[in-house]
Design a protein around this motif. Structure first.
Motif, short mmCIF file in Angstrom:
data_model
loop_
_atom_site.label_atom_id
_atom_site.label_comp_id
_atom_site.label_asym_id
_atom_site.label_seq_id
_atom_site.Cartn_x
_atom_site.Cartn_y
_atom_site.Cartn_z
N SER A 19 -26.60 -0.59 24.99
CA SER A 19 -25.88 -1.71 25.61
C SER A 19 -24.38 -1.45 25.78
CB SER A 19 -26.08 -2.98 24.78
OG SER A 19 -25.64 -2.78 23.46
N LEU A 20 -23.96 -0.21 25.68
CA LEU A 20 -22.54 0.12 25.81
C LEU A 20 -22.17 0.32 27.28
CD1 LEU A 20 -19.86 0.87 24.32
CD2 LEU A 20 -20.65 3.24 24.43
N VAL A 21 -21.02 -0.19 27.67
CA VAL A 21 -20.46 0.06 29.00
C VAL A 21 -19.18 0.86 28.80
CG1 VAL A 21 -19.42 -1.00 31.05
CG2 VAL A 21 -21.38 -2.07 29.97
N THR A 22 -18.99 1.91 29.60
CA THR A 22 -17.76 2.69 29.51
C THR A 22 -17.11 2.81 30.87
OG1 THR A 22 -19.00 4.77 29.82
CG2 THR A 22 -18.58 4.08 27.56
N PHE A 23 -15.80 2.81 30.87
CA PHE A 23 -14.97 3.04 32.04
C PHE A 23 -13.98 4.12 31.66
CE2 PHE A 23 -16.23 -1.41 32.40
CZ PHE A 23 -16.70 -1.45 33.70
N ARG A 27 -14.26 1.70 26.19
CA ARG A 27 -15.61 1.30 25.81
C ARG A 27 -15.68 -0.22 25.69
NH1 ARG A 27 -18.62 4.85 22.19
NH2 ARG A 27 -18.89 3.04 20.86
N LEU A 28 -16.70 -0.81 26.32
CA LEU A 28 -16.95 -2.23 26.17
C LEU A 28 -18.24 -2.39 25.37
CD1 LEU A 28 -16.22 -3.60 29.76
CD2 LEU A 28 -14.80 -3.82 27.72
N SER A 29 -18.11 -2.75 24.11
CA SER A 29 -19.29 -2.91 23.26
C SER A 29 -20.02 -4.19 23.66
CB SER A 29 -18.88 -3.00 21.79
OG SER A 29 -18.24 -4.23 21.54
N HIS A 30 -21.17 -4.39 23.05
CA HIS A 30 -21.96 -5.59 23.30
C HIS A 30 -21.17 -6.87 22.98
CE1 HIS A 30 -25.59 -7.88 23.90
NE2 HIS A 30 -25.44 -8.44 22.71
N ARG A 31 -20.25 -6.79 22.04
CA ARG A 31 -19.42 -7.96 21.70
C ARG A 31 -18.44 -8.30 22.81
NH1 ARG A 31 -16.38 -6.48 16.66
NH2 ARG A 31 -16.56 -4.45 17.63
N ALA A 32 -18.02 -7.30 23.58
CA ALA A 32 -17.02 -7.52 24.63
C ALA A 32 -17.64 -7.86 25.98
CB ALA A 32 -16.15 -6.27 24.79
N GLU A 33 -18.84 -7.35 26.23
CA GLU A 33 -19.45 -7.54 27.54
C GLU A 33 -20.96 -7.64 27.36
OE1 GLU A 33 -20.72 -7.07 31.61
OE2 GLU A 33 -21.30 -5.65 30.08
N ALA A 34 -21.55 -8.72 27.84
CA ALA A 34 -22.99 -8.92 27.70
C ALA A 34 -23.72 -8.04 28.70
CB ALA A 34 -23.34 -10.39 27.92
N ASN A 35 -24.01 -6.82 28.28
CA ASN A 35 -24.57 -5.83 29.20
C ASN A 35 -26.03 -5.60 28.90
OD1 ASN A 35 -24.70 -3.86 31.15
ND2 ASN A 35 -24.26 -2.26 29.69
N GLN A 36 -26.88 -5.92 29.87
CA GLN A 36 -28.30 -5.64 29.77
C GLN A 36 -28.63 -4.66 30.89
OE1 GLN A 36 -30.81 -9.06 30.00
NE2 GLN A 36 -32.60 -7.95 29.27
N LYS A 37 -29.14 -3.51 30.54
CA LYS A 37 -29.36 -2.44 31.51
C LYS A 37 -30.77 -2.41 32.08
CE LYS A 37 -25.76 0.26 29.36
NZ LYS A 37 -25.37 1.48 28.68
#
Length: 196
Positions: A19-23, A27-37
């Motif tokens: 569930s990690l997003v990176t730019f 890094r945007l962890s699950h706490r920072a961004e609700a990311n479902q892939k």
């Protein structure tokens, strides 16, 4: 990037993703961004699970492009059906979503720019930039953590009790060793038509 795995075993097909997003270096962890892939699509055969690796825009584009199609036009039951469906979808991606279809001027075909996994009752499929489709008999992975995931799944596949156990081992290894993958892990399961 990301780590996505798909596993077929014991009459089930399972997809799992970190569930990690990176730019770049951010890094945007699950706490920072609700990311479902992972996402589900209703199609001509029932339901399919999709996941995309690469640019974050791919997720929304693919999700909206598929949702705009009537379910009977979405055929994902074999390599040939998937190839035809994505060949018909390619002009939609260009015209409606402004896909830049050129990767390299020396390439023989326009690119759809995607690396994706698809799982459904008929099996596991990898779909790549030039609409190449591969069917995997046991498991596969995409994303930056794929090498770690493939190694872990290979090590546990024969001993594991379920497809879910294999998938979780793959994503766990990627989250441990790939700097662009982290939990929590999202898991979706479907029943296979034929157990292999």
């Amino acid at each position: 990037m990301t780590t996505v795995v798909a596993v077929r075993k014991g009459g089930q097909v399972v997809m799992a993703a970190d569930s990690l997003v990176t730019f770049g270096d951010t890094r945007l962890s699950h706490r920072a961004e609700a990311n479902q892939k992972l996402f589900m699509v209703n199609d001509a055969g029932g339901q399919s699970i999709f996941a995309v690796a690469g640019a974050a825009a791919h997720f929304l584009v693919l999700q909206h492009a598929l949702a705009a199609q009537p379910p009977e036009a979405l055929r994902f039951g074999s390599k040939d059906e998937i190839f035809r469906t994505f060949t018909l979808l390619h002009p939609v991606l260009k015209d409606s979503f402004f896909l830049q279809a050129k990767e390299d001027e020396h390439e023989p075909y326009e690119s759809s720019q995607f690396t994706m996994l698809l799982a459904n009752a008929s099996g596991i499929y990898g779909i790549y930039s030039y609409r190449e489709v591969f069917e995997f008999k046991q498991f596969w992975s995409i994303g930056s953590g794929r090498s770690f995931a493939l190694g872990a799944m290979h090590a546990v596949y024969d001993k594991a009790r379920s497809a879910r156990d294999v998938a979780e081992a793959g994503v766990a290894a990627a989250c441990e060793f790939d700097r662009n993958s982290a939990g929590p892990v999202d898991v979706l399961t479907l029943k296979l038509k034929v157990s292999k």
